[in-house]
Structures are given as structure tokens and as C-alpha cells.
Design an enzyme around this catalytic site. Structure first.
Site, PDB file in Angstrom:
ATOM      1  N   HIS A 115       0.805  -1.222   0.000  1.00  0.00           N
ATOM      2  CA  HIS A 115       0.000   0.000   0.000  1.00  0.00           C
ATOM      3  C   HIS A 115       0.842   1.277   0.000  1.00  0.00           C
ATOM      4  O   HIS A 115       0.353   2.342   0.355  1.00  0.00           O
ATOM      5  CB  HIS A 115      -0.976  -0.027   1.192  1.00  0.00           C
ATOM      6  CG  HIS A 115      -2.002  -1.118   1.071  1.00  0.00           C
ATOM      7  ND1 HIS A 115      -2.737  -1.585   2.123  1.00  0.00           N
ATOM      8  CD2 HIS A 115      -2.412  -1.832  -0.017  1.00  0.00           C
ATOM      9  CE1 HIS A 115      -3.560  -2.546   1.695  1.00  0.00           C
ATOM     10  NE2 HIS A 115      -3.364  -2.718   0.413  1.00  0.00           N
ATOM     11  N   CYS A 142       6.547  20.028  -5.008  1.00  0.00           N
ATOM     12  CA  CYS A 142       7.640  19.606  -5.876  1.00  0.00           C
ATOM     13  C   CYS A 142       8.308  20.862  -6.447  1.00  0.00           C
ATOM     14  O   CYS A 142       7.687  21.941  -6.468  1.00  0.00           O
ATOM     15  CB  CYS A 142       7.040  18.752  -6.986  1.00  0.00           C
ATOM     16  SG  CYS A 142       8.185  18.309  -8.293  1.00  0.00           S
ATOM     17  N   CYS A 144       8.613  21.657  -9.357  1.00  0.00           N
ATOM     18  CA  CYS A 144       7.834  22.154 -10.507  1.00  0.00           C
ATOM     19  C   CYS A 144       6.620  22.962 -10.041  1.00  0.00           C
ATOM     20  O   CYS A 144       5.890  23.521 -10.859  1.00  0.00           O
ATOM     21  CB  CYS A 144       7.408  21.001 -11.413  1.00  0.00           C
ATOM     22  SG  CYS A 144       5.969  20.100 -10.816  1.00  0.00           S
ATOM     23  N   THR A 182      -3.393  -8.495  10.703  1.00  0.00           N
ATOM     24  CA  THR A 182      -4.226  -7.921   9.639  1.00  0.00           C
ATOM     25  C   THR A 182      -5.652  -8.421   9.813  1.00  0.00           C
ATOM     26  O   THR A 182      -5.883  -9.594  10.122  1.00  0.00           O
ATOM     27  CB  THR A 182      -3.687  -8.237   8.223  1.00  0.00           C
ATOM     28  OG1 THR A 182      -4.650  -7.793   7.268  1.00  0.00           O
ATOM     29  CG2 THR A 182      -3.391  -9.700   8.008  1.00  0.00           C
ATOM     30  N   GLU A 209      -7.539 -11.420  17.617  1.00  0.00           N
ATOM     31  CA  GLU A 209      -8.946 -11.662  17.276  1.00  0.00           C
ATOM     32  C   GLU A 209      -9.060 -12.512  16.011  1.00  0.00           C
ATOM     33  O   GLU A 209      -8.206 -12.424  15.134  1.00  0.00           O
ATOM     34  CB  GLU A 209      -9.650 -10.328  17.012  1.00  0.00           C
ATOM     35  CG  GLU A 209      -9.809  -9.490  18.263  1.00  0.00           C
ATOM     36  CD  GLU A 209     -10.366  -8.111  17.952  1.00  0.00           C
ATOM     37  OE1 GLU A 209     -11.155  -7.992  16.992  1.00  0.00           O
ATOM     38  OE2 GLU A 209      -9.989  -7.169  18.669  1.00  0.00           O
ATOM     39  N   ALA A 225       1.555  -9.547  18.366  1.00  0.00           N
ATOM     40  CA  ALA A 225       2.627  -9.803  17.402  1.00  0.00           C
ATOM     41  C   ALA A 225       3.957 -10.131  18.094  1.00  0.00           C
ATOM     42  O   ALA A 225       4.576 -11.156  17.807  1.00  0.00           O
ATOM     43  CB  ALA A 225       2.788  -8.576  16.503  1.00  0.00           C
TER      44      ALA A 225
END
Ligand code: NAD
Ligand code: ZN
Length: 236
Positions: A115, A142, A144, A182, A209, A225
Site C-alpha cells: 500500500h 515539488c 515544478c 491484519t 482476534e 505480534a
């Protein structure tokens, strides 16, 4: 089979497939669940291409807020264990939905960010790309003159084909896939681990969960984790 059959050190190619729960112990707010950021912010106004085109300053204010929150966070022991497993040559690849860059900060090199990243920018006018960990971003323009577009896959955006290909190559050739933190509801990421299973790998889900994908896993560990990684990475 118990957890001892899924130890990283006994496998040759391991994919860690991570989501927002991986960074929860670092203090990065998750997306859903308690403290989820989309409870406070209406994503249609902040994290999609039409919002950026309509009001880039507003979108940048939100992203600068996220850059500041995430910039103050450090990798947790779970990120560090994954980096250590890679350094110890266990054929480790990280496929992550996170945009926080914490795997790389912990030392992981072989990381595919499905992502995108909060720290990368691209200019849609001239094509320049940049990377900056300034939080807030000191100059959101930027050279530009156009607004930098955060190189994040926003709601409604397609994923980067090259990133998917690289991630899928690792997924279909691993012998162990460990999914961590996740909710498995964001597609196409949610179904990617199933290709590892089809190709014969063992699958472990680490999440306090249950998720809609839990039934497809060989082992589900209802732990945080870092707690579970300490056991799975035993001896590394
Ligand atoms: P999600 O927020 O939808 O789900 C998080 C999951 O993590 C939940 O299932 C929860 O039970 C679990 N969890 C919570 N604490 C945990 C812990 N300590 N250990 C293990 N698991 C824990 O996250 P998602 O599935 O990654 O989808 C969210 C989307 O939003 C992604 O597309 C991602 O790009 C983006 N996002 C990224 C970050 C980040 O970069 N850290 C944070 C929020 C959202
Ligand atoms: Zn430009």
C-alpha cells in the site's frame, strides 16, 4: 501440529505478511478496532484521489498529522525479530500492508509495501519522486510547483503491479507464511496468503482476534505480534 512445527528456523523460505496490528505495539494507531483512525476522520475527505484533487492542502494536513504520529514511533521487538530472521538467512520476505516504514527501520531489507509508504512522494505533474521522513513535510510542493502526492495506495487506487508481482513471487515459493495483525478485509491483500497455501506452504495467523480468513490457516495464535514472534523465532 503445535506451534513448534512452525518455527522460522526450521523453514527455508518464510514470508511475514503484516498489517496494522504489527505496528500497534509501536503506538501506530490501527485502522479498525479500538482507537482506529478512520473513526476520527472521514476517509473520503482525506485519503482518496478525488479529495487530493479537490483540496490538496486539506489532504496534506491530514498526512502531515499521520507523518508526525508515525514519525515518533519506533520499531517494536516483533519488527526486530523479523529483521533478525532475515539477517540470519532464513529466506525471509516481508509483504506488508503498512505504510509506516517500521520494518525497514528495524533493519528488514526485503520488504514489499503493498500500500505504498507515508515517506515516499511522487509528483503527478512532472513525474519526480522523492523520499522524506520530515514530519511535517517541510515543503509539500515539488520543484515544478505542483503538490507532492503521498505515494500511498489510497481508497479506490489500484495496487502497483510490480509490487504485487514481487510479493506474489515470494508468496508462492515460501514454505511458511506467517500473517500478523491484519483484519483480512482489505482486498486484494486479504486473499494473497491463500496462494501460499495452494502452493503447499504452512500458514500461521497471529492476531488476538479471529478474522474472516482464520479458517484457511493451519494454526491461529491469539496473541500479540511481539509475544508470538518471540516464540516463532525461537533460536534465531
Ligand atoms: P486493520 O486495522 O484493519 O486490522 C488490524 C488487525 O490487527 C486487527 O485484526 C487486530 O485484531 C489486530 N491487532 C491489533 N493489535 C495487535 C497486536 N498487538 N498484535 C497482532 N495483531 C493485532 O489493519 P490492516 O488489515 O492492515 O488493514 C488496514 C489498512 O490501513 C491497510 O491497508 C494499511 O495500508 C492501512 N494502515 C496502515 C497502518 C500502518 O502503516 N501501521 C496503520 C493503519 C492502517
Ligand atoms: Zn513536479
Amino acid at each position: 501440529m503445535g506451534l513448534s512445527d512452525y518455527l522460522v528456523r526450521n523453514h527455508r523460505r518464510v514470508v511475514f505478511f503484516t498489517g496494522a496490528g504489527m505496528s500497534a505495539e509501536s503506538g501506530v494507531p490501527t485502522y479498525r478496532g479500538k482507537g482506529g483512525i478512520w473513526k476520527q476522520y472521514d476517509y473520503e475527505s482525506y485519503a482518496c484521489q478525488p479529495a487530493f484533487e479537490a483540496d490538496p492542502a486539506r489532504v496534506w494536513e491530514f498526512h502531515n498529522y499521520r507523518r508526525k504520529l508515525v514519525g515518533a514511533c519506533k520499531p517494536n521487538p516483533g519488527h526486530e525479530l523479523i529483521a533478525r530472521a532475515e539477517a540470519a538467512s532464513h529466506g525471509v520476505t516481508v509483504v506488508t500492508q503498512n505504510i509506516d516504514g517500521l520494518h525497514q527501520l528495524a533493519g528488514s531489507r526485503n520488504v514489499h509495501e503493498l500500500h505504498g509508504s507515508l515517506w515516499r512522494l511522487r509528483c503527478e505533474k512532472c513525474g519526480r519522486r522523492a523520499e522524506s521522513r520530515d514530519a511535517p513535510l517541510l515543503d509539500p510542493h515539488c520543484s515544478c510547483g505542483a503538490w507532492w502526492r503521498p505515494a500511498i495506495v489510497w481508497f479506490g487506487d489500484a495496487l502497483d503491479g510490480e509490487v504485487i508481482d514481487a510479493a506474489m513471487r515470494a508468496i508462492v515459493s515460501c514454505d511458511l507464511l506467517i500473517s500478523i495483525g491484519t483484519s483480512a478485509v482489505v482486498y486484494p491483500a486479504a486473499q494473497m496468503p491463500l496462494y501460499a497455501r495452494k502452493a503447499g506452504a504452512k500458514l500461521v495467523e497471529v492476531n488476538p482476534e479471529p478474522t474472516p480468513m482464520s479458517a484457511s490457516y493451519d494454526l491461529c495464535v491469539r496473541e500479540s505480534a511481539s509475544e508470538c514472534l518471540a516464540r516463532l523465532c525461537e533460536g534465531i
